[in-house]
Write an enzyme that holds these catalytic residues in place. Structure first.
Site, PDB file in Angstrom:
ATOM      1  N   HIS A  83      22.571  10.516 -29.804  1.00  0.00           N
ATOM      2  CA  HIS A  83      23.559  10.092 -28.810  1.00  0.00           C
ATOM      3  C   HIS A  83      23.141   8.823 -28.069  1.00  0.00           C
ATOM      4  CE1 HIS A  83      21.058  12.578 -25.951  1.00  0.00           C
ATOM      5  NE2 HIS A  83      21.365  11.582 -25.153  1.00  0.00           N
TER       6      HIS A  83
ATOM      7  N   ASP B 139      21.061  15.722 -33.297  1.00  0.00           N
ATOM      8  CA  ASP B 139      20.895  14.732 -32.234  1.00  0.00           C
ATOM      9  C   ASP B 139      19.591  13.951 -32.377  1.00  0.00           C
ATOM     10  OD1 ASP B 139      21.487  13.245 -30.037  1.00  0.00           O
ATOM     11  OD2 ASP B 139      21.423  14.866 -28.574  1.00  0.00           O
TER      12      ASP B 139
ATOM     13  N   SER C 148      16.501  10.815 -22.486  1.00  0.00           N
ATOM     14  CA  SER C 148      16.898  11.215 -23.832  1.00  0.00           C
ATOM     15  C   SER C 148      16.141  10.415 -24.889  1.00  0.00           C
ATOM     16  CB  SER C 148      18.396  11.013 -24.020  1.00  0.00           C
ATOM     17  OG  SER C 148      19.126  11.857 -23.170  1.00  0.00           O
TER      18      SER C 148
END
Length: 605
Positions: A177, A208, A286
Site C-alpha cells: 500500500h 501487502d 508502514s
C-alpha cells in the site's frame, strides 16, 4: 519473568522497610523511619562488593544499632523462653536488625537485577537502531488512482510516505500500500539528503508486500541488509523502526508480542497470519522492520482503529512465501486457497446428524468454488477431518506452537501454487481421503484493482465495465449502503462458475440521440447479447463487433432490453467519444496484439 519477580521483590522490600515494627509516636521514631527510607532510596552494595562498600555497610549498621538501642520494643516481636523483659527486648532487637539487613540486601539485589534487565532492553533498542541506520530507508511515493466512474481517466495525483528496509540481493522490502498505484517512487537512506529513483519489481497486494530496486550504485554505499528471523513468542520484545508522521528522522518504538493469529489484511482484504504488538504503528511506519535481536521478526503494516497502542506486523513465513514466489517466477504468485466455505460443528445435534463419532472433529463444507480443484472431489455436507494429517477441531482450528491454535486456513495459504494436500473427510458416516491441488483463486468480483487501469467498452454511449469492488467504493465510505443493493450483494456472495468469468454491467449512458430513453438503465447486469450469455467484458465486445444482424440486442437484469441499430451506432460512437473527449472506445486490455499493432502502424503514418 525474572524482571517481574525482581521488581516485585524490590517493592516488597520497600514495604518491609517502610513498615518496620517500630513503636509508633515520638520524634525519634519518625526520624528512624526517614532514616530507613533514605537508605533504600540510596542503595548500598553488599559487603562482598568492595572494601569501600564494606566499610560503608558496617558504618551504617552501627548507626542503625545506636538508633535501635534507644527504642523500646513491644509485642510486635514475640519471644518465648525469656526470663526477663530486657533479655527478650535484646533478642527481638537483634532478630529485627538481621531481618532488616537481609531485606535491604535482597531489595538492593532485586533492584540491581531490574536495572540490569532494563539496561539489556535498552541495549536491544540501541542495537536495533544501529542495525536500522544502515538498512531502513524512507520512501516517497507519487500515486494516481483511476476513476472507476470514468474509467478512461485518472484522479489527481497524491503524495505519500512510508518506510522500507534492505534485504539480501540489493532489494528493498516495503508494504504494497506504500507504492500502490504509483507513478513515481523515490527512496532516501538515513543521514543523506539525496533521494534516489526506485523501481517496483514485484507487488503482492493480498499480503501487502512489495519489492523495490535501486539502480544507482551510490545509493548502496554503506548499506547493509537485514536477515529474516522467526515468529516471536508471546511477550517477546520487538522494536519497530521507521519514519512515522510527526517528524522527518528515523524512529524506534518498543513493544511486546500480544498474539499471533490469522488477521484481516485491510489493504488486500485477505485473511493471513499476522502478529499483534502493543506498540503504535502510525502512518509512515508502514513497511518498516520489526526487529527482534539482530533479525527481522516482521514488517509493520497496519493498526487497529479506535484502540490505543495496538499494531500489526506481517510475520516472516508470509514474507518468505512472497519472496520465494518472486524469486522462482519473477513475479508475485499469490496465496493458495481450497475455495471452501466451512461451518463449525460445535453443536452436538449437528454432529450427530452427520454421523460424527465422539472421537471425530472437523468442519462442515457449506459451499465450494466451482473453479477450485476441491470442486472435483469434495461435496457439500462433507466433514473435513484433517488437512495433511493435521486434525481439525470442531471450531476449525489446528495446533500452533505452544498450546496456541489458529484456523486451518493458515496451512492452506502457506502452500505453493499447484502443491497438493491430503484431505480426510467424513461422508455419510464413511471416512474418505482425497488429494487436492491448491492454487490461488480469483473471485467473481475482484476486491481490489491496484496498479492497473480499469477495463471498459463504449458502444453508442453505453459504457460497459466488469463489476469490481473499487467501482462500488466510488459511492463513498458508506458504499455498502449507498451502492446499488443488488450489485453489492452479488459482489460479496456470488462465486464464479468458470475461469475468467466476469459480471458485466452497464455503468452509465452517455446521452445522445441514439440512446434516448435508455438513460435510466444504468447499474444493471448485462446477461445476454443477441441471445448469447456473456462470459466477460472481452466476450461482450466480440459479440457486439462480430454481429451480423441489423440490430444488436442487450438483455439486462430485471428483464430490461436495449436494442440498437448496428450501422447507426458506428457514427454515434465516434460522435460521443469526441464530445466527451474520450481517447478510445475500448480499454487497451481488451484489444488483442494484432489490433494494437494495427493502431500503432496507423498512428505512425
Amino acid at each position: 519473568m525474572f524482571g517481574m519477580r525482581a521488581t516485585a521483590a524490590a517493592r516488597a522490600a520497600v514495604r518491609r522497610l517502610r513498615f518496620s515494627p517500630i513503636h509508633p509516636g515520638g520524634s525519634s521514631n519518625n526520624e528512624t523511619l526517614v532514616f530507613h527510607h533514605s537508605h533504600f532510596y540510596n542503595p548500598i552494595k553488599p559487603p562482598s562488593a568492595s572494601n569501600a562498600a564494606n566499610t560503608l555497610f558496617i558504618a551504617r549498621n552501627n548507626d542503625r544499632k545506636s538508633l535501635l538501642s534507644s527504642i523500646r520494643l513491644y509485642s510486635t516481636c514475640s519471644v518465648s523462653n525469656s526470663s526477663t523483659p530486657d533479655v527478650a527486648a535484646s533478642d527481638c532487637s537483634s532478630r529485627l536488625e538481621n531481618n532488616e539487613a537481609g531485606a535491604e540486601v535482597a531489595a538492593v539485589a532485586a533492584a540491581e537485577a531490574h536495572v540490569a534487565m532494563r539496561n539489556a532492553a535498552m541495549d536491544d533498542a540501541y542495537y536495533a537502531i544501529e542495525l536500522a541506520l544502515d538498512s531502513v530507508v524512507k520512501i516517497f511515493t507519487v500515486a494516481s488512482s483511476p476513476s472507476y466512474f470514468l474509467p478512461w481517466q485518472n484522479k489527481s495525483q497524491r503524495e505519500s510516505m512510508g518506510s522500507g528496509f534492505v534485504i539480501s540481493g540489493r532489494r528493498i522490502l516495503t508494504n504494497a500500500h506504500v507504492v500502490a498505484d504509483h507513478t513515481f517512487v523515490l527512496v532516501r537512506k538515513h543521514g543523506s539528503p539525496i533521494k534516489y529513483r526506485a523501481e517496483v519489481q514485484a507487488v503482492g497486494h493480498e499480503c501487502d508486500l512489495a519489492i523495490l530496486v535501486v539502480e544507482n550504485e551510490e545509493f548502496w554505499e554503506g548499506m547493509t541488509f537485514l536477515e529474516l528471523g522467526d515468529i516471536p513468542f508471546l511477550q517477546e520484545a520487538v522494536a519497530v523502526v521507521g519514519y512515522p508522521q510527526g517528524g522527518d528522522n528515523i524512529s524506534v518504538t518498543k513493544g511486546v508480542v500480544s498474539r499471533v493469529e490469522p488477521t484481516q489484511y485491510v489493504h488486500g482484504a485477505t485473511q493471513l497470519l499476522a502478529i499483534q504488538i502493543d506498540a503504535a504503528i502510525n502512518p509512515g511506519n508502514s513497511g518498516g522492520p520489526a526487529i527482534m535481536g539482530d533479525k527481522v521478526a516482521g514488517v509493520a503494516f497496519q493498526n487497529l482503529s479506535n484502540a490505543e497502542n495496538i499494531g500489526y506486523i506481517i510475520p516472516v513465513p508470509v514474507i518468505k512465501h512472497f519472496i520465494a514466489g518472486v524469486e522462482e517466477t519473477g513475479d508475485y504468485v499469490g496465496f493458495c486457497s481450497m475455495g471452501l466455505s466451512c461451518q463449525p460443528t460445535e453443536n452436538v445435534q449437528l454432529r450427530e446428524h452427520f454421523k460424527m463419532r465422539p472421537s471425530l472433529t472437523g468442519v462442515l463444507v457449506s459451499r465450494i468454488n466451482p473453479t477450485s480443484d476441491a470442486y472435483r472431489v469434495l461435496k457439500k455436507d462433507d466433514i473435513i477431518l484433517s488437512f495433511d494429517s493435521v486434525p481439525i477441531a470442531n471450531d476449525g482450528s489446528v495446533p500452533f506452537r505452544n498450546r496456541e491454535r489458529i484456523t486451518f486456513d493458515h496451512l492452506v495459504s502457506m502452500k505453493k501454487p499447484n502443491d497438493t494436500a491430503q484431505v480426510k473427510v467424513l461422508r455419510d458416516g464413511e471416512e474418505l481421503e482425497f488429494t487436492v491441488t491448491l492454487r490461488p483463486l480469483q473471485p467473481l468480483v475482484p476486491v481490489h484493482q491496484f496498479d492497473k487501469l480499469p477495463s471498459y467498452f463504449i458502444f453508442a454511449g453505453l459504457v460497459f465495465i466488469p463489476l469490481t469492488q473499487p467501482y462500488l467504493h466510488e459511492y463513498g465510505e458508506d458504499w455498502y449502503n449507498a451502492s446499488p443493493r443488488r450489485l453489492c450483494e452479488r459482489a460479496l456472495r456470488e462465486l464464479p462458475q468458470k475461469v475468467g468469468q466476469q459480471l458485466v454491467i452497464l455503468s452509465q449512458v452517455l446521452m445522445d440521440d441514439i440512446n434516448t430513453g435508455y438513460e435510466r438503465l444504468a447499474d444493471l447486469q448485462v446477461k445476454k447479447v443477441n441471445g448469447i450469455e456473456v462470459d466477460n467484458l472481452k466476450h461482450l465486445r466480440l459479440l457486439v463487433e462480430d454481429s451480423s444482424k441489423e440490430n444488436v440486442r442487450f438483455d439486462l437484469d430485471d428483464e430490461r432490453v436495449i436494442v440498437l441499430n448496428y450501422n447507426a451506432t458506428k457514427f454515434a460512437t465516434s460522435r460521443i467519444l469526441k464530445r466527451h473527449r474520450i481517447p478510445s472506445a475500448t480499454s487497451n486490455d481488451l484489444i488483442d496484439e494484432q489490433s494494437v499493432l494495427d493502431i500503432e502502424l496507423a498512428c505512425s503514418k
